[in-house]
Design an enzyme around this catalytic site. Structure first.
Site, PDB file in Angstrom:
ATOM      1  N   THR A  17       7.600 121.417 -31.546  1.00  0.00           N
ATOM      2  CA  THR A  17       7.615 122.844 -31.218  1.00  0.00           C
ATOM      3  C   THR A  17       8.127 123.686 -32.393  1.00  0.00           C
ATOM      4  O   THR A  17       7.587 124.753 -32.664  1.00  0.00           O
ATOM      5  CB  THR A  17       8.506 123.122 -29.987  1.00  0.00           C
ATOM      6  OG1 THR A  17       9.796 122.566 -30.228  1.00  0.00           O
ATOM      7  CG2 THR A  17       7.913 122.505 -28.738  1.00  0.00           C
ATOM      8  N   VAL A  18       9.142 123.187 -33.116  1.00  0.00           N
ATOM      9  CA  VAL A  18       9.647 123.959 -34.258  1.00  0.00           C
ATOM     10  C   VAL A  18       8.585 124.029 -35.359  1.00  0.00           C
ATOM     11  O   VAL A  18       8.302 125.097 -35.905  1.00  0.00           O
ATOM     12  CB  VAL A  18      10.960 123.356 -34.811  1.00  0.00           C
ATOM     13  CG1 VAL A  18      11.374 124.058 -36.097  1.00  0.00           C
ATOM     14  CG2 VAL A  18      12.070 123.457 -33.771  1.00  0.00           C
ATOM     15  N   LYS A 109      20.222 118.279 -38.209  1.00  0.00           N
ATOM     16  CA  LYS A 109      21.702 118.244 -38.242  1.00  0.00           C
ATOM     17  C   LYS A 109      22.246 116.833 -38.361  1.00  0.00           C
ATOM     18  O   LYS A 109      23.234 116.587 -39.033  1.00  0.00           O
ATOM     19  CB  LYS A 109      22.282 118.910 -37.001  1.00  0.00           C
ATOM     20  CG  LYS A 109      21.874 118.189 -35.747  1.00  0.00           C
ATOM     21  CD  LYS A 109      22.381 118.792 -34.478  1.00  0.00           C
ATOM     22  CE  LYS A 109      21.752 118.070 -33.313  1.00  0.00           C
ATOM     23  NZ  LYS A 109      20.393 118.503 -33.001  1.00  0.00           N
ATOM     24  N   GLU A 133      19.312 125.809 -43.101  1.00  0.00           N
ATOM     25  CA  GLU A 133      19.761 126.850 -42.166  1.00  0.00           C
ATOM     26  C   GLU A 133      19.525 126.452 -40.714  1.00  0.00           C
ATOM     27  O   GLU A 133      20.356 126.692 -39.848  1.00  0.00           O
ATOM     28  CB  GLU A 133      19.018 128.158 -42.472  1.00  0.00           C
ATOM     29  CG  GLU A 133      19.388 129.319 -41.573  1.00  0.00           C
ATOM     30  CD  GLU A 133      20.840 129.738 -41.754  1.00  0.00           C
ATOM     31  OE1 GLU A 133      21.148 130.312 -42.790  1.00  0.00           O
ATOM     32  OE2 GLU A 133      21.661 129.458 -40.853  1.00  0.00           O
ATOM     33  N   VAL A 136      21.938 124.111 -37.941  1.00  0.00           N
ATOM     34  CA  VAL A 136      23.049 124.572 -37.113  1.00  0.00           C
ATOM     35  C   VAL A 136      22.746 125.965 -36.573  1.00  0.00           C
ATOM     36  O   VAL A 136      22.343 126.851 -37.329  1.00  0.00           O
ATOM     37  CB  VAL A 136      24.370 124.645 -37.912  1.00  0.00           C
ATOM     38  CG1 VAL A 136      25.517 125.126 -37.027  1.00  0.00           C
ATOM     39  CG2 VAL A 136      24.709 123.293 -38.508  1.00  0.00           C
ATOM     40  N   GLY A 138      20.425 127.212 -34.649  1.00  0.00           N
ATOM     41  CA  GLY A 138      19.058 127.693 -34.465  1.00  0.00           C
ATOM     42  C   GLY A 138      18.741 128.902 -35.328  1.00  0.00           C
ATOM     43  O   GLY A 138      18.702 128.821 -36.547  1.00  0.00           O
ATOM     44  N   ILE A 140      20.540 131.609 -35.800  1.00  0.00           N
ATOM     45  CA  ILE A 140      21.682 132.344 -36.343  1.00  0.00           C
ATOM     46  C   ILE A 140      21.835 132.034 -37.830  1.00  0.00           C
ATOM     47  O   ILE A 140      21.876 130.875 -38.202  1.00  0.00           O
ATOM     48  CB  ILE A 140      22.985 131.937 -35.615  1.00  0.00           C
ATOM     49  CG1 ILE A 140      22.805 131.989 -34.102  1.00  0.00           C
ATOM     50  CG2 ILE A 140      24.135 132.823 -36.057  1.00  0.00           C
ATOM     51  CD1 ILE A 140      24.012 131.467 -33.347  1.00  0.00           C
ATOM     52  N   GLU A 194      18.640 117.093 -21.724  1.00  0.00           N
ATOM     53  CA  GLU A 194      17.805 115.903 -21.841  1.00  0.00           C
ATOM     54  C   GLU A 194      18.046 114.971 -20.651  1.00  0.00           C
ATOM     55  O   GLU A 194      19.087 115.036 -20.002  1.00  0.00           O
ATOM     56  CB  GLU A 194      18.179 115.135 -23.126  1.00  0.00           C
ATOM     57  CG  GLU A 194      18.119 115.940 -24.401  1.00  0.00           C
ATOM     58  CD  GLU A 194      16.702 116.150 -24.898  1.00  0.00           C
ATOM     59  OE1 GLU A 194      15.808 115.385 -24.479  1.00  0.00           O
ATOM     60  OE2 GLU A 194      16.480 117.082 -25.692  1.00  0.00           O
ATOM     61  N   LYS A 209      27.127 119.273 -35.911  1.00  0.00           N
ATOM     62  CA  LYS A 209      26.957 120.617 -36.481  1.00  0.00           C
ATOM     63  C   LYS A 209      28.246 121.081 -37.163  1.00  0.00           C
ATOM     64  O   LYS A 209      28.214 121.718 -38.214  1.00  0.00           O
ATOM     65  CB  LYS A 209      26.540 121.598 -35.386  1.00  0.00           C
ATOM     66  CG  LYS A 209      25.112 121.338 -34.878  1.00  0.00           C
ATOM     67  CD  LYS A 209      24.828 122.128 -33.615  1.00  0.00           C
ATOM     68  CE  LYS A 209      23.400 121.929 -33.131  1.00  0.00           C
ATOM     69  NZ  LYS A 209      23.204 122.463 -31.760  1.00  0.00           N
TER      70      LYS A 209
END
Lengths: 435, 435
Positions: A17-18, A109, A133, A136, A138, A140, A194, A209
Site C-alpha cells: 500500500t505504501v 523501522k 523519514e 517513524v 508515518g 509526521i 494485526e 522507532k
C-alpha cells in the site's frame, strides 16, 4: 530550472500500500516535483514477490519484476526506494543498492533500528544518502525536523506516542470504558491491529522507532532489545477510572531522556496530565514531544501510519536524495548522522512520579503496612485512595500517587509489601509523565 | 567531509536578542554545523544602529559596525542574516544582498508578508536562496515542513495559533477568570505584550504570518490588508463561561482554507472543542494544524517567539543556504516558491458554526424575535441558553450555538434583530472551529 535532459529513475523495492501511494504521488505531483528536484522523477522498476497481485492503476505493468537481478542490474536506476519492510531481504537489498553507490530511501523501522549505524556508515563510505523519514511517525516530518530543523540544537528529551494501534486501543478503552481484550478484538476486525498483535501492543514497534529517533536526537546507537519495554495488556478499566479521578489519561509512550553520561530509554504505558498536548492525541494519531536546550518544547503530531501519509514522507525523501544526487553532492545529510554506543540508565535509577495500585484483601492494618514500606524507602505519598469494595471478589484497590522518587525505591517497597499475605496479585506501577 | 579551505562568512543585519542567540548557537555548535554544511561557518560582520549597546559575550567587538557600506562592501561575505525586523531599512538591505547574488536568511514576517513575492522573484533571478523559517512560529519548523516535508502534498487547510501574546492573554483569562484589560496590563509588565499592543492583540501579527504561510501552503500571493482580521479585545469573562459550558475554549486563530477557485483567509478569536489539540496549546506557545489531501491532519507546536527558539530556526536556515551555496547549486528551494495572486472568499460566504450572544433587556417576546430572525435566514439553532439576570444592569445574555450556516445569513439576522429596542449593544459572534 528543470534540467529536461536529466531524468531521475527510481526503483521500488516492494509495492504494497505504501509503494502504491508513492507511485500515485509521483504521478500526481510530477510537475511540482520536477521543479523541486531540478529534473523529472520517474519510476522505472518495481521489485515484487507476486507479479500477479492487483496494484494501483498508476503502476505500469512493464515496471513489475520478481527478479532482483533485473532491478540491480539496471545501471540507469538512480535511486532505490525500499518499502517492503522486515529484516531480510530488505537489508541485503539496501546494502546492495549502497554498494552500487546509489541513494536509498527506506520506510523500514525494524531494519534501521537493528542495522541503522552499519547502513549509515556504508552509505557515508559510498558517498550517498540513506533517508528514512517514513520509518517513524508515518507522515509526521519528525526525522527531518531532528536532522535539519534542529541542526544547532541539543535535544534534552523525547516523549513519543509512536504506535497507532496502542493509541487507538487506549483511546477506546478510555472513551467507551471497555476492557483491553474487547477493544483489541474490534481493532483487529477493523484492521487497526494485526492478527498477531504483539509487535504493537507489547511495545516493540514503539521501541524500534525510539531507537531510530535516538540515533538522530541523541547521536546514540542502541540495541533495541536492551530498552525497557512494556505493553498495554495489563491496563484495565479501574486504572482508567483512577486516571480520570486524578486528572490524568493513559498513553503508551516511548521516552528518551539525556541523563548526563547515560541515556534513559523506555517504552511503556504512562499517566499524563489531561491538560497535556499528548493527552489529546487520540485514535491512530501519533505525536512526538521534543524538548531542546535552546528551543524549549516542541510537538509534532499527525497520522503515524497509513499508505498515503507514509508515502508523503517517502516522496519528501526522494526529493532530498534525488536533488543531492543531481547536484553531484550526495551524502552530506547521511554523513552528519554518526551514532555512537551509549550506556543506558538502569530502570532502578529512573526518577518519576508513580501511580501505584495494590489490590488487597480488605483487612485492618493493610494501609499501615503499605505506608510503612513506602516510608522506609523514602517514597513520599502525594495522594492515597482506598476504594470501597468493588465487584472483584473480596479485594479492594489501594491507589497511591507518589511524589518524585527513584524507581528502585518503589520496587524495594513492593518486595516488602509482598511478604504479607493480603495481596493475591502483584502491585502495579504506572509512571506519571508530566509532559 | 569538512572542506577546511572554505569558510562560510556571515554578516548579521541587526543584533538584538535573536541576533545574539544566532551568534551564540553558531559558536556553541561550530563543529556540528561544519559537518552539516561541509565547511565551517563564522560571523564576520554585524551591522547595528548603536555600536555601544551591550551584546552577548560571544559577539566580538571587531565584528560590529554601524556602516552598511562596510558590510555590503565586503566581498568575502557569503550570506546575509536579517534579524532587524520592520519594513525598512530591512527590505532595502535584503534587496541589496540579493543584488550581490548572496543568499539571505530573514526572520522578518512583516517584510515577507508585504514583499515576499517580489523578494523571492529577485532571489530566483539572482539564483540564490531566500530562507525565512524564523518569520513564522519562532522555533517551530513550519516553513520547512510546508516547503520540503510536504513536497508532494496538496494542503487543504491551516489553523494556526500564531500569536503568543494573544494566546498568553486568552489562557490567563480562561484559567484565572480575569478581564482582558487586566491580563493585558500584567502581560505588558512581564514583557509578554508591547506597550503598544495593537499589532498583537488586534490580530495583525497573526495575519502577516498567515500571509507568509499561504505563500507556501496555497502558493498564494495575498495582500495582508485584505485579510479579514479581528483581535481579542472584545472577548469577556462571560464568553469564557459559556465556552466552558458548551465544551469549548477560546483561541485566536489564523485560518486558511482552500475553497475551490477562492481562498478563505481570516484571523480572529474562535471557539474550539476542549478535546482539540489546539485547545491545549497554552500560554505563549504557538501551534499550526495542517490538513493535507494525502497526509490528513498534522500539528506542529512549539515556542512561537523568544530569542533562542527563533535563533534555532535562523541557524537551520543558515545551514541550508550555506550548503546550497557551497555545493554551487543555490536557489532551488527559493525558485520552487512561486506565489500567484489568489481571490479571497468574501466573509459573508464563509460557512461555520457560530456562538452568538445577544445581551438583551429581560422583556417578554425577545426570544421569539431572535428565533424568528434566525429562522428567516435559515440559521438553525443547535443550543440556546437564556441566563438569569446577571450583574450588568437589566440585561441578560441569550446565547445560541448554531448549526453550520453561511455567515452572511447570520449577519442579516443580526440586522433584523437590531431593529428592535431590546438591545443596547450589538450582538456578538464567535466562530466555532471544529479542529
Amino acid at each position: 530550472m528543470v534540467d529536461s535532459k536529466r531524468v531521475v529513475k527510481v526503483a521500488l523495492l516492494g509495492c504494497g500500500t505504501v509503494g502504491g501511494g508513492v507511485i500515485r504521488l509521483l504521478k500526481e505531483n510530477a510537475a511540482e516535483l520536477a521543479t523541486r528536484i531540478g529534473a523529472p522523477v520517474v519510476v522505472k522498476r518495481v521489485l515484487v514477490r507476486d507479479a500477479k497481485k492487483q496494484r494501483v492503476p498508476e503502476c505500469e505493468p512493464g515496471w513489475i519484476t520478481t527478479d532482483p537481478e533485473v532491478v540491480f542490474g539496471d545501471s540507469e536506476i538512480d535511486l532505490f526506494v525500499e518499502v517492503m519492510g522486515g529484516e531480510n531481504p530488505a537489508k541485503s537489498y539496501v546494502e546492495r543498492a549502497l554498494s552500487l553507490k546509489k541513494g536509498v530511501v527506506s520506510a523500514n523501522k525494524f531494519m534501521l533500528a537493528r542495522h541503522g549505524k552499519a547502513l549509515l556508515a556504508q552509505a557515508a563510505r559510498a558517498g550517498v544518502d540513506l533517508a528514512f523519514e517514513a520509518s517513524v511517525g508515518g507522515g509526521i516530518p519528525v526525522i527531518r525536523t531532528l536532522r535539519e530543523g534542529l541542526t544547532s540544537e541539543r535535544i534534552l528529551s523525547i516523549h513519543g506516542i509512536l504506535n497507532g494501534t496502542c493509541n487507538y486501543i487506549l483511546t477506546r478503552m478510555r472513551v467507551e470504558g471497555l476492557p483491553f481484550a474487547e477493544v483489541l478484538k474490534d481493532a483487529q476486525r477493523l484492521g487497526y491491529a494485526e492478527a498477531e498483535p504483539s509487535l504493537d501492543v507489547d511495545g516493540h514497534d514503539a521501541t524500534q522507532k525510539l531507537v531510530v529517533l535516538s540515533m538522530l536526537a541523541f547521536g546514540a546507537q542502541v540495541d533495541d532489545k536492551k530498552v525497557h519495554v512494556e505493553g498495554i495488556r495489563d491496563i484495565d478499566e479501574l486504572d482508567f477510572q483512577f486516571a480520570e479521578r486524578f486528572g490524568f489519561t493513559i498513553k503508551h509512550l516511548a521516552i528518551g531522556v539525556e541523563r548526563g553520561a547515560k541515556l534513559e530509554l523506555r517504552a511503556h504505558a504512562a499517566m499524563v496530565p489531561r491538560s497535556s498536548v499528548l493527552a489529546n492525541i487520540n485514535g491512530v494519531l501519533n505525536g512526538v514531544f521534543i524538548r531542546g536546550a535552546a528551543l524549549g518544547p516542541c510537538l509534532l503530531m499527525g497520522p503515524g501510519a497509513g499508505a498515503m501519509p507514509t508515502a508523503v514522507s517517502v516522496v519528501a525523501d526522494i526529493v532530498d536524495v534525488a536533488r543531492a544526487s543531481l547536484e553531484g553532492t550526495p551524502g552530506l545529510s547521511t554523513r552528519a548522522i554518526q551514532p555512537k554506543p551509549r550506556e543506558l540508565l538502569d530502570m532502578t535509577e529512573v526518577e518519576s512520579r508513580y501511580y501505584l495500585r495494590f489490590d488487597v484483601n480488605d483487612e485492618p492494618g493493610v494501609l499501615a503496612v503499605i505506608a510503612k514500606a513506602l516510608a522506609e524507602q523514602s517514597v513520599s505519598v502525594e495522594q492515597l485512595v482506598q476504594q470501597g469494595r468493588g465487584g472483584t471478589g473480596a479485594t479492594v484497590p489501594v491507589v497511591i500517587i507518589t511524589h518524585q522518587c527513584r524507581e528502585g525505591s518503589v520496587l524495594k517497597a513492593f518486595e516488602e509489601v509482598r511478604k504479607y499475605k493480603f495481596m493475591s496479585v502483584p502491585p502495579r506501577l504506572i509512571r506519571i509523565e508530566d509532559v
